[in-house]
Design a protein around this motif. Structure first.
Motif, PDB file in Angstrom:
ATOM      1  N   LEU A   2      -3.899  -1.539  -1.063  1.00  0.00           N
ATOM      2  CA  LEU A   2      -2.545  -2.107  -1.118  1.00  0.00           C
ATOM      3  C   LEU A   2      -1.593  -1.162  -1.841  1.00  0.00           C
ATOM      4  O   LEU A   2      -0.442  -1.011  -1.440  1.00  0.00           O
ATOM      5  CB  LEU A   2      -2.572  -3.468  -1.812  1.00  0.00           C
ATOM      6  CG  LEU A   2      -3.255  -4.589  -1.049  1.00  0.00           C
ATOM      7  CD1 LEU A   2      -3.396  -5.829  -1.927  1.00  0.00           C
ATOM      8  CD2 LEU A   2      -2.509  -4.915   0.216  1.00  0.00           C
ATOM      9  N   GLU A   3      -2.082  -0.522  -2.876  1.00  0.00           N
ATOM     10  CA  GLU A   3      -1.255   0.420  -3.625  1.00  0.00           C
ATOM     11  C   GLU A   3      -0.834   1.581  -2.739  1.00  0.00           C
ATOM     12  O   GLU A   3       0.323   1.998  -2.748  1.00  0.00           O
ATOM     13  CB  GLU A   3      -2.030   0.925  -4.850  1.00  0.00           C
ATOM     14  CG  GLU A   3      -1.171   1.673  -5.836  1.00  0.00           C
ATOM     15  CD  GLU A   3      -1.952   2.005  -7.089  1.00  0.00           C
ATOM     16  OE1 GLU A   3      -1.910   3.179  -7.483  1.00  0.00           O
ATOM     17  OE2 GLU A   3      -2.599   1.102  -7.646  1.00  0.00           O
ATOM     18  N   ARG A   4      -1.791   2.122  -1.979  1.00  0.00           N
ATOM     19  CA  ARG A   4      -1.471   3.234  -1.067  1.00  0.00           C
ATOM     20  C   ARG A   4      -0.431   2.826  -0.041  1.00  0.00           C
ATOM     21  O   ARG A   4       0.398   3.646   0.362  1.00  0.00           O
ATOM     22  CB  ARG A   4      -2.724   3.713  -0.337  1.00  0.00           C
ATOM     23  CG  ARG A   4      -3.514   4.736  -1.105  1.00  0.00           C
ATOM     24  CD  ARG A   4      -4.622   5.308  -0.260  1.00  0.00           C
ATOM     25  NE  ARG A   4      -5.622   4.259  -0.062  1.00  0.00           N
ATOM     26  CZ  ARG A   4      -6.368   4.106   1.005  1.00  0.00           C
ATOM     27  NH1 ARG A   4      -6.266   4.933   2.006  1.00  0.00           N
ATOM     28  NH2 ARG A   4      -7.229   3.120   1.091  1.00  0.00           N
ATOM     29  N   LEU A   5      -0.483   1.582   0.397  1.00  0.00           N
ATOM     30  CA  LEU A   5       0.477   1.097   1.381  1.00  0.00           C
ATOM     31  C   LEU A   5       1.816   0.732   0.764  1.00  0.00           C
ATOM     32  O   LEU A   5       2.780   0.473   1.474  1.00  0.00           O
ATOM     33  CB  LEU A   5      -0.088  -0.136   2.095  1.00  0.00           C
ATOM     34  CG  LEU A   5      -1.307   0.105   2.978  1.00  0.00           C
ATOM     35  CD1 LEU A   5      -1.891  -1.223   3.447  1.00  0.00           C
ATOM     36  CD2 LEU A   5      -0.929   0.970   4.161  1.00  0.00           C
ATOM     37  N   GLY A   6       1.853   0.675  -0.553  1.00  0.00           N
ATOM     38  CA  GLY A   6       3.077   0.281  -1.243  1.00  0.00           C
ATOM     39  C   GLY A   6       3.340  -1.210  -1.190  1.00  0.00           C
ATOM     40  O   GLY A   6       4.466  -1.656  -1.393  1.00  0.00           O
ATOM     41  N   ALA A   7       2.311  -1.985  -0.915  1.00  0.00           N
ATOM     42  CA  ALA A   7       2.466  -3.441  -0.813  1.00  0.00           C
ATOM     43  C   ALA A   7       2.652  -4.055  -2.192  1.00  0.00           C
ATOM     44  O   ALA A   7       1.936  -3.723  -3.126  1.00  0.00           O
ATOM     45  CB  ALA A   7       1.243  -4.045  -0.138  1.00  0.00           C
ATOM     46  N   ARG A   8       3.612  -4.920  -2.307  1.00  0.00           N
ATOM     47  CA  ARG A   8       3.864  -5.627  -3.571  1.00  0.00           C
ATOM     48  C   ARG A   8       3.702  -7.123  -3.397  1.00  0.00           C
ATOM     49  O   ARG A   8       3.598  -7.857  -4.353  1.00  0.00           O
ATOM     50  CB  ARG A   8       5.273  -5.325  -4.085  1.00  0.00           C
ATOM     51  CG  ARG A   8       5.564  -3.864  -4.312  1.00  0.00           C
ATOM     52  CD  ARG A   8       4.767  -3.212  -5.413  1.00  0.00           C
ATOM     53  NE  ARG A   8       5.021  -3.881  -6.661  1.00  0.00           N
ATOM     54  CZ  ARG A   8       4.143  -4.024  -7.635  1.00  0.00           C
ATOM     55  NH1 ARG A   8       2.949  -3.527  -7.522  1.00  0.00           N
ATOM     56  NH2 ARG A   8       4.447  -4.653  -8.735  1.00  0.00           N
ATOM     57  N   GLU A   9       3.742  -7.588  -2.151  1.00  0.00           N
ATOM     58  CA  GLU A   9       3.610  -9.006  -1.855  1.00  0.00           C
ATOM     59  C   GLU A   9       2.402  -9.216  -0.957  1.00  0.00           C
ATOM     60  O   GLU A   9       2.178  -8.432  -0.036  1.00  0.00           O
ATOM     61  CB  GLU A   9       4.860  -9.535  -1.160  1.00  0.00           C
ATOM     62  CG  GLU A   9       6.096  -9.453  -2.028  1.00  0.00           C
ATOM     63  CD  GLU A   9       7.305 -10.037  -1.343  1.00  0.00           C
ATOM     64  OE1 GLU A   9       7.150 -10.951  -0.497  1.00  0.00           O
ATOM     65  OE2 GLU A   9       8.411  -9.584  -1.643  1.00  0.00           O
ATOM     66  N   VAL A  10       1.649 -10.272  -1.240  1.00  0.00           N
ATOM     67  CA  VAL A  10       0.460 -10.567  -0.438  1.00  0.00           C
ATOM     68  C   VAL A  10       0.389 -12.056  -0.125  1.00  0.00           C
ATOM     69  O   VAL A  10       0.947 -12.879  -0.841  1.00  0.00           O
ATOM     70  CB  VAL A  10      -0.847 -10.151  -1.163  1.00  0.00           C
ATOM     71  CG1 VAL A  10      -0.910  -8.654  -1.347  1.00  0.00           C
ATOM     72  CG2 VAL A  10      -0.988 -10.864  -2.491  1.00  0.00           C
ATOM     73  N   VAL A  11      -0.310 -12.344   0.952  1.00  0.00           N
ATOM     74  CA  VAL A  11      -0.677 -13.726   1.280  1.00  0.00           C
ATOM     75  C   VAL A  11      -2.194 -13.771   1.202  1.00  0.00           C
ATOM     76  O   VAL A  11      -2.879 -13.039   1.913  1.00  0.00           O
ATOM     77  CB  VAL A  11      -0.209 -14.146   2.687  1.00  0.00           C
ATOM     78  CG1 VAL A  11      -0.696 -15.552   3.014  1.00  0.00           C
ATOM     79  CG2 VAL A  11       1.304 -14.058   2.787  1.00  0.00           C
ATOM     80  N   VAL A  12      -2.698 -14.584   0.309  1.00  0.00           N
ATOM     81  CA  VAL A  12      -4.134 -14.737   0.131  1.00  0.00           C
ATOM     82  C   VAL A  12      -4.591 -15.888   1.029  1.00  0.00           C
ATOM     83  O   VAL A  12      -4.077 -16.990   0.915  1.00  0.00           O
ATOM     84  CB  VAL A  12      -4.478 -15.045  -1.349  1.00  0.00           C
ATOM     85  CG1 VAL A  12      -5.966 -15.220  -1.523  1.00  0.00           C
ATOM     86  CG2 VAL A  12      -3.935 -13.950  -2.259  1.00  0.00           C
TER      87      VAL A  12
END
Length: 66
Positions: A2-12
Motif C-alpha cells: 500500500l505504501e508503494r502505491l501511495g494508498a492512504r485510504e482502504v476498505v477492509v
C-alpha cells in the motif's frame, strides 16, 4: 504494498464481528479505514466468534502501540 502505491485510504473486507478491530489496526498503521462486511445469518459458530472478538479488541486496544 500500500505504501508503494501511495494508498492512504482502504476498505477492509471482513466479517462484521472482525470489522472494528480490523479498522483499528489499519488506523494505527496510518490509514483511513472503512469496512465492508457481508450479511450473514446468526449461528452458534458466528456468535462464539463475535463474543471472542470483544476481549481481542480490548487486548489489542490496550497492548499494541503504534
Amino acid at each position: 504494498m500500500l505504501e508503494r502505491l501511495g494508498a492512504r485510504e482502504v476498505v477492509v473486507v471482513t466479517d462484521g464481528y472482525h470489522a472494528p478491530r480490523a479498522r483499528l489496526v489499519a488506523r494505527r498503521l496510518g490509514l483511513v479505514a472503512r469496512s465492508s462486511s457481508p450479511r450473514a445469518r446468526l449461528s452458534r459458530r458466528r456468535l462464539r466468534a463475535a463474543l471472542r472478538e470483544v476481549p481481542a479488541y480490548v487486548w489489542y486496544g490496550l497492548s499494541v502501540r503504534p
